[in-house]
Design an enzyme around this catalytic site. Structure first.
Site, PDB file in Angstrom:
ATOM      1  N   LYS A 193      30.137  15.464  33.815  1.00 44.94           N
ATOM      2  CA  LYS A 193      28.934  16.222  33.958  1.00 44.94           C
ATOM      3  C   LYS A 193      29.611  17.786  34.457  1.00 44.94           C
ATOM      4  CE  LYS A 193      25.388  18.266  36.293  1.00 44.94           C
ATOM      5  NZ  LYS A 193      25.558  19.776  35.637  1.00 44.94           N
ATOM      6  N   SER A 247      29.851  21.577  46.236  1.00 47.32           N
ATOM      7  CA  SER A 247      29.521  22.068  47.352  1.00 47.32           C
ATOM      8  C   SER A 247      29.393  20.773  48.258  1.00 47.32           C
ATOM      9  CB  SER A 247      28.197  22.880  47.384  1.00 47.32           C
ATOM     10  OG  SER A 247      27.244  22.121  46.833  1.00 47.32           O
ATOM     11  N   THR A 248      29.127  21.128  49.675  1.00 46.66           N
ATOM     12  CA  THR A 248      29.124  20.084  50.726  1.00 46.66           C
ATOM     13  C   THR A 248      27.503  19.341  50.746  1.00 46.66           C
ATOM     14  OG1 THR A 248      30.781  21.000  52.216  1.00 46.66           O
ATOM     15  CG2 THR A 248      29.183  19.467  53.286  1.00 46.66           C
ATOM     16  N   GLU A 269      35.117  16.233  46.950  1.00 49.02           N
ATOM     17  CA  GLU A 269      35.993  17.264  47.125  1.00 49.02           C
ATOM     18  C   GLU A 269      34.989  18.514  47.357  1.00 49.02           C
ATOM     19  OE1 GLU A 269      39.252  17.457  47.255  1.00 49.02           O
ATOM     20  OE2 GLU A 269      39.840  15.293  46.279  1.00 49.02           O
ATOM     21  N   CYS A 304      37.862  27.082  46.251  1.00 50.24           N
ATOM     22  CA  CYS A 304      37.456  26.217  47.461  1.00 50.24           C
ATOM     23  C   CYS A 304      38.227  26.346  48.600  1.00 50.24           C
ATOM     24  CB  CYS A 304      37.190  24.676  47.055  1.00 50.24           C
ATOM     25  SG  CYS A 304      38.863  24.294  46.053  1.00 50.24           S
TER      26      CYS A 304
HETATM   27  P1  NAD Z   1      27.509  22.513  43.458  1.00 46.50           P
HETATM   28  O1  NAD Z   1      27.738  21.682  44.424  1.00 46.50           O
HETATM   29  O2  NAD Z   1      26.317  23.591  43.426  1.00 46.50           O
HETATM   30  O3  NAD Z   1      27.767  21.828  41.675  1.00 46.50           O
HETATM   31  C1  NAD Z   1      28.682  21.267  41.428  1.00 46.50           C
HETATM   32  C2  NAD Z   1      28.392  20.453  40.415  1.00 46.50           C
HETATM   33  O4  NAD Z   1      27.224  19.346  40.900  1.00 46.50           O
HETATM   34  C3  NAD Z   1      27.788  21.032  39.128  1.00 46.50           C
HETATM   35  O5  NAD Z   1      28.206  20.248  38.014  1.00 46.50           O
HETATM   36  C4  NAD Z   1      26.427  20.886  39.471  1.00 46.50           C
HETATM   37  O6  NAD Z   1      25.482  20.850  38.148  1.00 46.50           O
HETATM   38  C5  NAD Z   1      26.182  19.401  40.045  1.00 46.50           C
HETATM   39  N1  NAD Z   1      25.093  19.430  41.047  1.00 46.50           N
HETATM   40  C6  NAD Z   1      24.146  20.405  41.326  1.00 46.50           C
HETATM   41  N2  NAD Z   1      23.142  19.653  42.083  1.00 46.50           N
HETATM   42  C7  NAD Z   1      23.189  18.365  42.327  1.00 46.50           C
HETATM   43  C8  NAD Z   1      22.693  17.476  42.670  1.00 46.50           C
HETATM   44  N3  NAD Z   1      21.629  17.438  43.343  1.00 46.50           N
HETATM   45  N4  NAD Z   1      22.908  16.188  42.637  1.00 46.50           N
HETATM   46  C9  NAD Z   1      24.051  15.956  41.521  1.00 46.50           C
HETATM   47  N5  NAD Z   1      24.872  16.960  41.107  1.00 46.50           N
HETATM   48  C10 NAD Z   1      24.421  18.012  41.176  1.00 46.50           C
HETATM   49  O7  NAD Z   1      28.856  23.700  43.400  1.00 46.50           O
HETATM   50  P2  NAD Z   1      29.250  24.719  42.611  1.00 46.50           P
HETATM   51  O8  NAD Z   1      28.545  25.964  43.045  1.00 46.50           O
HETATM   52  O9  NAD Z   1      29.284  24.531  41.214  1.00 46.50           O
HETATM   53  O10 NAD Z   1      30.816  24.990  43.087  1.00 46.50           O
HETATM   54  C11 NAD Z   1      31.246  25.702  44.141  1.00 46.50           C
HETATM   55  C12 NAD Z   1      31.379  24.683  45.094  1.00 46.50           C
HETATM   56  O11 NAD Z   1      32.483  23.779  44.760  1.00 46.50           O
HETATM   57  C13 NAD Z   1      31.867  25.355  46.447  1.00 46.50           C
HETATM   58  O12 NAD Z   1      31.386  24.764  47.647  1.00 46.50           O
HETATM   59  C14 NAD Z   1      33.560  25.028  46.381  1.00 46.50           C
HETATM   60  O13 NAD Z   1      34.142  25.086  47.566  1.00 46.50           O
HETATM   61  C15 NAD Z   1      33.435  23.549  45.936  1.00 46.50           C
HETATM   62  N6  NAD Z   1      34.766  23.362  45.284  1.00 46.50           N
HETATM   63  C16 NAD Z   1      35.548  22.344  45.838  1.00 46.50           C
HETATM   64  C17 NAD Z   1      36.759  22.088  45.608  1.00 46.50           C
HETATM   65  C18 NAD Z   1      37.846  21.149  46.181  1.00 46.50           C
HETATM   66  O14 NAD Z   1      38.490  20.595  45.594  1.00 46.50           O
HETATM   67  N7  NAD Z   1      37.410  20.774  47.252  1.00 46.50           N
HETATM   68  C19 NAD Z   1      37.289  22.653  44.223  1.00 46.50           C
HETATM   69  C20 NAD Z   1      36.473  23.366  43.662  1.00 46.50           C
HETATM   70  C21 NAD Z   1      35.239  23.996  44.226  1.00 46.50           C
END
Ligand code: NAD
Length: 502
Positions: A193, A247-248, A269, A304
């Site tokens: 996804k 995201s967290t 992650e 991240c």
């Molecule tokens: P996000 O958490 O908004 O979305 C990540 C994924 O989750 C997307 O595919 C999104 O559509 C999906 N998603 C959104 N809401 C959801 C829900 N309620 N239930 C299930 N899935 C859902 O994150 P983002 O804005 O796409 O990415 C940025 C974040 O990712 C930052 O916090 C960044 O630090 C983190 N990140 C972490 C790593 C790591 O390896 N630790 C790597 C890259 C990015």
């Protein structure tokens, strides 16, 4: 094939005529969403429409999980000889390399990344990841337990089953490759996804995987809103494992989804707020300034593990900050499709507003903006933020505690080493940290005391597929990359044979 000679005008012309695959990919073929709905996929570089992409929902998730379940349960992939599975994934790595231009363009359009980075880093790194995991397939052995002469106990690794891989928008292809490389090499079936901001490379990857010989149903892609598609995957009884990067708050929401439904494995992650601790004996300030600057400004800070908190000794602060600011002024954002551009766009308008909102918040909290801070290139319709430095930040302020996810560096001064360590660890994140010192004893001592999954000493953001990546604390658990990632996609089985004479 690569065409490094293409100019900005060539890439822009290609972008204008590209017709990307924009449907779900389920059971080896493309199909529209069951509801028939689509959503607009917008380019960060100019706000234009790239494609109307299929808007999946719970019905599509059910179709994809059913296909993946069937593919896993009948062993069409997991029971293939390791050497055959290896050949398929090696072919996929080659196909990714053959399509580097196309994939790089999709990734640059979707994420606003400079084409020079997607050509040189994102796409080649995805290919390397598939190749590396392909090569592990026939080199990971099981064990025989030391259970004595009357028994033979085998400890074997088995795939978990159906994996839901949910990925973010900042490195769509690279992070998909980390998850798929490890999950597919160990014999799982996957529903991928992608984020709604960046769905296109994932769809194309699934098509290439089938072309490489991956059986239908082993890799499926469902695009659509995270709260609908991601949540339906986590709640689906046919999914055995959720592998999430994002995201967290969404990581927490997925744990709730799983907790309310059934027992399944999850790795997370998550976000970061990584410190860069510079001691008074850091040595070459120019080298440190360059690595620290790139460590926050690369990819527009949408990384991240970006080193977003500079924690610097009073004696070197002024010179170091001036050098980072000079780098920031030199690194102005530009058209992502121009091969000369080093800094591209924010992924979309709402993210731009979030980043600028944090800059305003920092000023309100008492910070001084010494570089950047304002939107630029608004006339393009795109979403550009220049390298920004917020000086005089207290680690208790929100700009030092929350993930901004833009090219924004906060600067906090310290007097002694113990303070530096306390400030660095005073965060609920624990993804990465940087330490700058020429004193090897101090470096070891601080590295050991850092509560972070990755610690860089006198360097930052260096990476290799051979070593694991992941966080402590609210940055999650489980690891991508390296052989350790295989643990997240396999489970151990113990099989006893009685050898006593009867
Ligand atoms: P996000 O958490 O908004 O979305 C990540 C994924 O989750 C997307 O595919 C999104 O559509 C999906 N998603 C959104 N809401 C959801 C829900 N309620 N239930 C299930 N899935 C859902 O994150 P983002 O804005 O796409 O990415 C940025 C974040 O990712 C930052 O916090 C960044 O630090 C983190 N990140 C972490 C790593 C790591 O390896 N630790 C790597 C890259 C990015």
């Amino acid at each position: 094939m690569t065409a490094p000679e293409l100019t900005a005008a060539d890439w822009i012309a290609r972008a204008a005529t590209i017709t990307p695959s924009d449907e779900l990919f389920i059971d080896g073929r493309s199909r529209p969403a069951a509801s028939g709905r689509t959503f607009a996929d917008i380019a960060g570089r100019d706000g234009s429409l790239i494609a109307q992409v299929a808007e999946g929902d719970a019905a599509d998730v059910d179709g994809a999980v059913t296909a993946a379940r069937r593919a896993f349960d009948d062993g069409r992939w997991s029971n293939r000889k390791p050497a055959e599975r290896k050949r398929v994934l090696l072919r996929l790595a080659d196909l990714i390399r053959d399509h580097v231009d196309e994939l790089a363009l999709l990734e640059s359009l979707d994420a606003g990344k400079p084409i020079r980075d997607t050509l040189a880093v994102d796409v080649p790194s995805a290919a390397t990841t598939f190749q590396w995991y392909a090569e592990t397939i026939d080199k990971v052995y099981g064990e025989v337990g030391p259970t004595g002469p009357d028994a033979l106990s085998l400890v074997t690794r088995e795939p978990i089953g159906v994996v839901a891989a949910i990925v973010p928008w900042n490195y769509p292809l690279i992070i998909s490759a980390w998850k798929l490389g490890a999950a597919l090499s160990t014999g799982n079936a996957v529903v991928l996804k992608p984020a709604s901001q960046t769905p296109l490379s994932a769809i194309r990857l699934a098509e290439l995987a089938v072309e490489a010989g991956l059986p239908a149903g082993v890799l499926n892609v469902v695009t659509g809103p995270g709260a609908v598609v991601g949540s339906a995957l986590a709640r689906h009884p046919g999914v055995d494992k959720v592998s999430f990067t994002g995201s967290t708050p969404v990581g927490l929401s997925l744990m709730r989804d799983i907790g309310e439904t059934d027992v399944k494995a999850i790795t997370l992650e998550l976000g970061g707020k990584s410190p860069q601790v510079v001691l008074s004996d850091c040595g070459d300030l120019e080298a440190a300034a360059s690595a620290i600057g790139w460590g926050i400004f690369y990819n527009g800070g949408q990384t991240c593990n970006a080193g977003s908190r500079l924690i610097v000794h009073r004696s070197v602060r002024q010179e170091l900050v001036e050098r980072i600011a000079a780098l920031g002024r030199e690194l102005q954002p530009g058209e992502p499709l121009d091969p000369a551009t080093r800094l591209g766009a924010m992924v979309d308008g709402s993210h731009l507003e979030k980043v600028l909102g944090y800059v305003r918040l920092g000023v309100g909290e008492g910070a001084t903006v010494i570089a950047g801070g304002e939107r630029v290139m608004a006339e393009t319709g795109g979403f550009y933020v220049p390298p920004t430095i917020l000086d005089g930040v207290d680690n208790g302020w929100r700009v030092a505690r929350e993930e901004i996810f833009g090219p924004v560096l906060t600067v906090t001064e310290f007097e002694d080493e113990a303070d530096a360590l306390a400030i660095a660890n005073d965060t609920h994140f624990g993804l990465a940290a940087g330490i700058w010192t020429r004193d090897v004893t101090k470096a070891h001592r601080m590295a050991r005391a850092m509560r972070a999954g990755v610690v860089w000493v006198n360097t930052f953001d260096t990476a290799d597929i051979t070593v694991p990546f992941g966080g402590f604390k609210q940055s999650g658990f489980g690891r991508d990359k390296g052989l350790h990632a295989l643990d997240g996609y396999t489970q151990l089985k113990t099989t006893w044979f009685d050898l006593t004479e009867r």
